[in-house]
Motif scaffolding. Structure first.
Motif, short mmCIF file in Angstrom:
data_model
loop_
_atom_site.label_atom_id
_atom_site.label_comp_id
_atom_site.label_asym_id
_atom_site.label_seq_id
_atom_site.Cartn_x
_atom_site.Cartn_y
_atom_site.Cartn_z
N LEU A 91 38.73 41.87 55.48
CA LEU A 91 38.06 41.58 54.18
C LEU A 91 38.01 43.15 53.51
O LEU A 91 38.00 43.39 52.17
CB LEU A 91 36.75 40.91 54.21
CG LEU A 91 36.11 40.67 52.96
CD1 LEU A 91 36.94 39.68 51.94
CD2 LEU A 91 34.85 39.88 53.30
N ARG A 92 37.26 43.99 54.46
CA ARG A 92 37.06 45.38 53.78
C ARG A 92 38.36 45.98 53.32
O ARG A 92 38.38 46.65 52.44
CB ARG A 92 36.38 46.05 55.04
CG ARG A 92 35.96 47.58 54.77
CD ARG A 92 35.29 48.34 55.97
NE ARG A 92 35.92 48.51 57.17
CZ ARG A 92 35.64 47.80 58.21
NH1 ARG A 92 34.95 46.76 58.23
NH2 ARG A 92 36.63 47.82 59.20
N ASN A 93 39.43 46.11 54.32
CA ASN A 93 40.55 46.55 54.09
C ASN A 93 41.23 46.00 52.78
O ASN A 93 41.78 46.82 51.80
CB ASN A 93 41.55 46.59 55.12
CG ASN A 93 41.22 47.52 56.27
OD1 ASN A 93 40.34 48.25 56.35
ND2 ASN A 93 41.84 47.30 57.53
N GLU A 94 41.35 44.92 52.38
CA GLU A 94 42.00 44.16 51.31
C GLU A 94 41.13 44.56 50.00
O GLU A 94 41.74 44.97 49.01
CB GLU A 94 42.45 42.68 51.71
CG GLU A 94 43.24 42.62 52.63
CD GLU A 94 44.56 43.25 52.71
OE1 GLU A 94 44.71 43.76 51.67
OE2 GLU A 94 45.25 43.08 53.61
N LEU A 95 39.80 44.27 50.21
CA LEU A 95 38.92 44.78 49.03
C LEU A 95 39.00 46.15 48.76
O LEU A 95 39.04 46.37 47.54
CB LEU A 95 37.24 44.28 49.43
CG LEU A 95 36.94 42.66 49.33
CD1 LEU A 95 35.41 42.52 49.78
CD2 LEU A 95 37.56 42.10 48.08
N THR A 96 39.09 47.09 49.54
CA THR A 96 39.38 48.28 49.24
C THR A 96 40.55 48.62 48.42
O THR A 96 40.47 49.43 47.27
CB THR A 96 39.53 49.26 50.74
OG1 THR A 96 38.41 49.30 51.50
CG2 THR A 96 39.83 50.93 50.15
N VAL A 97 41.79 47.64 48.89
CA VAL A 97 42.97 47.91 48.21
C VAL A 97 42.73 47.21 46.51
O VAL A 97 43.20 47.99 45.71
CB VAL A 97 44.20 47.25 48.76
CG1 VAL A 97 45.41 47.00 47.90
CG2 VAL A 97 44.48 47.63 49.97
N LEU A 156 40.11 46.64 44.87
CA LEU A 156 38.99 47.42 44.05
C LEU A 156 39.57 48.84 43.47
O LEU A 156 39.50 49.38 42.65
CB LEU A 156 37.82 47.79 44.82
CG LEU A 156 36.94 46.51 44.80
CD1 LEU A 156 35.69 46.63 45.91
CD2 LEU A 156 36.68 45.81 43.64
N GLY A 157 40.31 49.42 44.72
CA GLY A 157 40.96 50.66 44.25
C GLY A 157 41.98 50.68 43.06
O GLY A 157 42.10 51.58 42.16
N ARG A 158 43.09 49.63 43.19
CA ARG A 158 43.77 49.44 42.06
C ARG A 158 42.95 48.88 40.79
O ARG A 158 43.55 49.37 39.84
CB ARG A 158 44.86 48.32 42.47
CG ARG A 158 45.44 48.65 43.84
CD ARG A 158 46.46 49.70 43.71
NE ARG A 158 47.21 50.31 44.82
CZ ARG A 158 48.31 50.65 44.81
NH1 ARG A 158 49.12 51.17 43.65
NH2 ARG A 158 49.00 51.18 45.86
N ALA A 159 41.94 48.20 40.92
CA ALA A 159 41.49 47.93 39.95
C ALA A 159 40.87 48.93 39.07
O ALA A 159 40.82 49.19 37.74
CB ALA A 159 40.24 46.68 39.97
#
Length: 569
Positions: free
Chosen positions: A364-370, A372-375
């Motif tokens: 969850l942390r890794n994918e949310l990082t991706v 949120l970063g792209r957003a």
């Protein structure tokens, strides 16, 4: 004076030899039992043997003694040994069978006033006629036999000793009935050994038979010694103790559903219930004691220190260990109860929660990082390609969705009891391949089923989830067009072996290490939940999952095939 003739008739010589043989054998048995002298029951039995040796030796010497005064004292010595035999044998039986509450009672201690008084009267017999009167030599078969009239007090002392011995025999017989084969041979031998001398002594006390002068009870001590030697040497009677089992019986745990073992103070298993016998594949009625470590594979001290034990095999599981000290009524430790509580389900649930928690938090942390970063990139950079960034966000979301679905599917199957129904291998493999093709059209999945019988007894949902998880794991991790093969064959010992083979790079050791160790840690965890789901499903089926690498990863699943379906049904 001693008999001066060398002509001793055969029967007289036989009785004299029997008396000395009984005395010698008794002394030899006492010498052997000295190694158990730390045991209370052994000390009392040694005392019983001492009284028996006095009876036999004194009577043998008396038969060769024609001096009236010396002959009186030899006969008195026989009586001293006789009056001590019964009470000391009763003390042995009470302590050996675990009735130390009676053994230590004041009433039982007063019982020993009887042999003490009898010994005093026998030693002072020239000064009174309280035990007998009319003592005279009456040689028979050229040996110094005697006649005398026994007084009521003498009969009372003799019968009290015989009655105490009879009660002791009853206690040992009760042990035979109560504890089955464990102590049967020993207790029977000791109980039966008292019958020949007791019967002969009663005949002598009654003054009946063709030779009332001759006390054949002493001669009958020879078979008595032989029986006792068998019980205490041949079967190692003092190496087992029904006191431990009696204490276990009082605990009312013999019918416990959990595996239960009764151990003595030397960490030897003296009893186990049917559940424990089934778990360790032994006969619950087999003769013991058996060393705990030899039976379990781990010594008792280690098991108690760790607080749990893992038992392999078909009925194996992870067990929490409970130990309860067993004491006799006097509070002396005589052993302990070892109860094993199956915590496999709790342990697996804890493991599942731990793994799910770590994997979900990690991914969850890794994918949310991706995401949120792209957003933020789209938001802050007008030149960013929205389509490319949206695609990356979508892929991260799909990965999270996949993990969520796997966790949901697994939760659904583990919340129900494992089923055992007829499963058609062709159909279940075909359904898995079809579902994979629908979701991953570019994947190529080959199937090879070569088994002796296509239908097995298993849980279809768990088996299907295992196969679909492993096939999907191989497909989604392929660097190019996925190529997977599923091969089903007969395994060893009534199992079915399923091999899922791919051509992918070897699975990272970091992915397999947590599964092989059985837990995840903060520094060592898998990136996905798929392998864990497959592992838990196979475990629920009672099977085994392992991996190897042969120009590609090979997931090997061995699951029980179950009983062969009834052809008539």
């Amino acid at each position: 004076m001693f008999c001066e003739t060398d002509l001793v008739e055969p029967l007289g010589a036989l009785v004299v030899l029997a008396a000395f043989a009984a005395a010698t054998g008794t002394l030899g048995l006492m010498w052997y039992l000295r190694q158990y002298r730390e045991t209370v029951s052994a000390r009392w039995f040694i005392l019983t043997l001492g009284a028996q040796a006095v009876v036999a030796a004194a009577y043998g010497v008396g038969l060769l003694t024609f001096d009236p005064v010396l002959r009186r004292y030899a006969e008195a010595s026989v009586w001293i040994g006789l009056v001590w035999l019964g009470p000391s044998f009763l003390a042995f039986a009470l302590s050996y069978t675990g009735r130390t509450d009676l053994f230590r009672s004041r009433g039982f201690r007063l019982l020993f006033a009887v042999p003490a008084a009898g010994s005093l009267l026998a030693l002072t017999h020239p000064a009174h006629d309280l035990l007998w009167r009319g003592f005279r030599l009456s040689p028979l078969f050229e040996v110094a036999t005697v006649r005398y009239a026994i007084h009521p007090l003498g009969y009372a002392l003799a019968l009290a000793s015989l009655a105490a011995a009879a009660v002791a025999v009853l206690l040992l017989v009760e042990t035979i009935v109560a504890y089955g084969p464990l102590y049967r041979r020993e207790a029977i031998a000791v109980a039966v050994s008292t019958l020949p001398p007791a019967a002969a002594f009663v005949v002598w006390l009654a003054g009946v038979g063709p030779w009332p002068e001759l006390n054949l009870g002493v001669a009958m001590l020879v078979p008595h010694v032989l029986f006792d030697t068998y019980a205490f040497v041949g079967t190692h009677m003092f190496e087992t103790n029904p006191t431990t089992q009696r204490a276990a019986a009082r605990s009312a745990l013999d019918d416990l559903d959990s595996p239960l073992l009764v151990v003595d103070t030397d960490s030897r298993v003296v009893k186990l219930n049917d559940r424990a016998a089934s778990l360790f594949d032994v006969d619950s009625t087999a003769r013991r004691p058996t060393d705990f470590e030899r039976l379990i594979g781990v010594d008792l001290e280690t098991v108690l220190r760790d607080g749990e034990i893992e038992v392999d095999g078909e009925r194996g599981a992870v067990f929490s260990v409970s130990y309860t000290e067993l004491t006799d009524p006097a509070g002396t430790e005589v052993g302990g109860l070892v109860v094993l509580y199956d915590i496999s389900t709790e342990r697996q649930q804890t493991q599942q929660l731990d793994v799910l928690n770590r994997i979900l938090r990690h991914n969850l942390r890794n994918e949310l990082t991706v995401i949120l970063g792209r957003a933020r990139l789209i938001e802050s950079s007008p030149d960013a390609d929205p389509g490319s960034q949206a695609r990356t966000i979508r892929q991260a979301g799909e990965r999270l969705q996949s993990i969520s679905e796997k966790a949901r599917d697994f939760a659904r199957v583990v919340e129900r009891d494992v089923q055992s129904v007829d499963v058609d291998l062709d159909s279940i493999v075909a359904d898995v391949v079809e579902a994979s093709s629908d979701e991953h059209p570019a994947a190529s999945v080959d199937v090879d089923i070569d088994v002796s019988r296509p239908t097995v007894r298993s849980d279809p949902e768990l088996l299907s989830l295992t196969l679909s998880t492993l096939v999907e794991n191989a497909v989604v991790h392929a660097p190019t067009e996925p190529t997977v093969s599923v091969r089903v064959t007969d395994g060893a010992d009534g199992t079915i072996r399923i091999e899922i083979r791919d051509s992918n790079p070897e699975i990272d050791a970091a992915e397999l290490a947590p599964i092989e160790s059985g837990t995840e840690t903060a520094l060592e965890h898998g990136s996905g939940i798929g392998l864990w789901v497959a592992t838990w499903c196979v475990s629920a089926l009672g099977g085994d999952l392992h991996f190897r690498y042969e120009d590609g990863n090979v997931a090997v699943v061995d699951v029980p095939a179950g009983d062969e379906p009834d052809s008539e049904a």
